[in-house]
Design a protein around this motif. Structure first.
Motif, short mmCIF file in Angstrom:
data_model
loop_
_atom_site.label_atom_id
_atom_site.label_comp_id
_atom_site.label_asym_id
_atom_site.label_seq_id
_atom_site.Cartn_x
_atom_site.Cartn_y
_atom_site.Cartn_z
N GLY A 1 28.51 27.89 32.27
CA GLY A 1 28.06 26.61 32.79
C GLY A 1 29.01 26.10 33.85
O GLY A 1 29.32 26.79 34.80
N SER A 2 29.53 24.89 33.64
CA SER A 2 30.41 24.30 34.65
C SER A 2 31.87 24.56 34.31
O SER A 2 32.21 24.98 33.21
CB SER A 2 30.15 22.79 34.74
OG SER A 2 30.52 22.18 33.52
N ALA A 3 32.74 24.28 35.26
CA ALA A 3 34.18 24.46 35.06
C ALA A 3 34.69 23.43 34.06
O ALA A 3 34.31 22.26 34.09
CB ALA A 3 34.91 24.33 36.38
N TYR A 4 35.57 23.85 33.17
CA TYR A 4 36.08 23.01 32.10
C TYR A 4 36.83 21.79 32.63
O TYR A 4 36.76 20.70 32.08
CB TYR A 4 36.97 23.83 31.18
CG TYR A 4 37.54 23.06 30.02
CD1 TYR A 4 36.73 22.70 28.95
CD2 TYR A 4 38.88 22.69 30.00
CE1 TYR A 4 37.24 21.99 27.88
CE2 TYR A 4 39.40 21.99 28.94
CZ TYR A 4 38.57 21.64 27.88
OH TYR A 4 39.08 20.94 26.84
N ALA A 5 37.58 21.95 33.71
CA ALA A 5 38.41 20.86 34.22
C ALA A 5 37.59 19.73 34.82
O ALA A 5 38.13 18.63 35.01
CB ALA A 5 39.39 21.40 35.25
N VAL A 6 36.33 19.95 35.11
CA VAL A 6 35.48 18.86 35.58
C VAL A 6 35.37 17.80 34.50
O VAL A 6 35.29 16.60 34.78
CB VAL A 6 34.09 19.39 36.02
CG1 VAL A 6 33.17 18.26 36.39
CG2 VAL A 6 34.25 20.33 37.19
#
Length: 157
Positions: free
Chosen positions: A120-125
């Protein structure tokens, strides 16, 4: 536990064990489809990550959809050769020939990078979202971008 065994004969029916060095690789089609798929998958996965039940679009979707698009681009793009000044006798063509497996593999690699390796999306977002929503603090676009890129590159994602 299931054990999957592949025989060399089964694999050789679908994948060739020789390389054709004459196939063009770094083509306009590869860069266009690769960058587009990377950006689109990154955006869509981030967009859908805010849902209660997130929808994750994997690189397999791009792998299946870019094959006909690549063949279509091979039929539509002009075959004219352009000479780039300052590069000697080198020439460049938007359409160097039929869409090939090497281009398709590289487009899939680009898509895999855009899908955050299928998660999915990057964790740091999420860290940037917490700073903005929970702590109600401002974080600049540059600081947020550096945080996300740094954690992705260092492997903390």
């Amino acid at each position: 536990m299931f054990a999957f065994t592949f025989h060399i004969a089964d694999v050789s029916l679908t994948v060739t064990n020789t390389d054709d060095p004459t196939l063009p690789v770094w083509t306009f089609r590869m860069w266009f489809l690769g960058l587009l798929s990377c950006a689109l998958l990154s955006f869509l996965n981030q967009f859908f990550s805010y849902r209660t039940e997130p929808l994750i679009i994997t690189q397999i979707t791009v792998q299946v959809s870019t094959l006909p698009i690549g063949h279509f681009m091979a039929k539509v793009l002009p075959t004219n050769k352009f000479h780039i000044p300052g590069f000697g006798s080198r020439s460049f063509s938007l359409n160097p020939g039929p869409f090939n497996i090497k281009e398709h593999v590289l487009v899939t690699i680009f898509a895999n990078a855009g899908s955050a390796f299928g998660l999915g999306s990057a964790y740091a977002v999420g860290i940037v979202n917490i700073i903005k929503a929970f702590y109600r603090r401002k974080i600049s676009l540059l600081a947020g971008w550096l945080l996300v890129i740094t954690t992705q590159v260092l492997g903390y994602d």
